[in-house]
Design an enzyme around this catalytic site. Structure first.
Site: not given
Length: 146
Positions: A74-76
C-alpha cells in the site's frame, strides 16, 4: 515502514475479478507501505511485531492462535496531503525498492511460522474485509538512529 493493521473475521483481495489472497477465519489484514530508508531490518522488525501483536480476542496474538494474516502492499500509506488537495507520493519508495521489502515482510512472517496470504504488488486490487471490533492500528517501524 508503515502498516495499517486491522483485526478481521475474514478478508480477501481480488485482482481482475479473481481472488488472489483470502483468509476466512479471524486474523489480521495488514496494509504495508515502504519509504526510501527502509531495508530488510525494518521488514524483519515489522514481521516480528505483527506476529506477536496481542490484538486478537483474549489479548492473543497471531503466534498464540496460529491466526492467518493477509498482507497487501500500500504505497499510499506514505501519501502526504498536508498541502493543497492533491497528495504527493514522494515519501513512498519506488517499486524496485518497495516490492522486495514487502516480500521480505511476508518471508519473515512465514519463517516465524505464520500462515500468510498476499495481494499482487502494483495491481489494482479490491480488498474486502469484515473488521472485528473494529480494531485498527497504525504501526511505524523506523530505521535505527545512528
Amino acid at each position: 515502514m508503515r502498516a495499517v493493521v486491522q483485526r478481521v473475521t475474514s478478508a480477501s483481495v481480488t485482482v481482475d475479478g479473481k481472488v488472489v489472497g483470502a483468509i476466512d477465519e479471524p486474523g489480521l489484514l495488514v496494509l504495508v507501505g515502504v519509504t526510501h530508508t527502509d531495508g530488510r531490518a525494518e521488514a524483519a522488525r515489522l514481521a516480528a511485531k505483527l506476529w506477536g501483536l496481542r490484538i486478537l480476542h483474549g489479548e492473543k496474538s497471531c503466534s498464540d492462535l496460529n491466526a492467518p494474516l493477509l498482507v497487501i502492499s500500500q504505497f499510499t500509506l506514505y501519501g502526504d496531503a498536508r498541502r493543497g488537495r492533491r497528495p504527493t507520493w514522494q515519501a513512498a519508495a519506488p517499486a524496485p525498492v518497495a516490492e522486495p521489502l514487502v516480500d521480505a515482510v511476508v518471508e519473515e512472517l512465514r519463517a516465524l511460522g505464520a500462515r500468510v496470504e498476499t495481494g499482487v504488488f502494483g495491481a489494482d486490487m479490491k480488498v474486502t474485509l469484515t473488521n472485528d471490533g473494529p480494531v485498527t492500528l497504525v504501526l511505524h517501524v523506523d530505521a535505527p538512529s545512528a
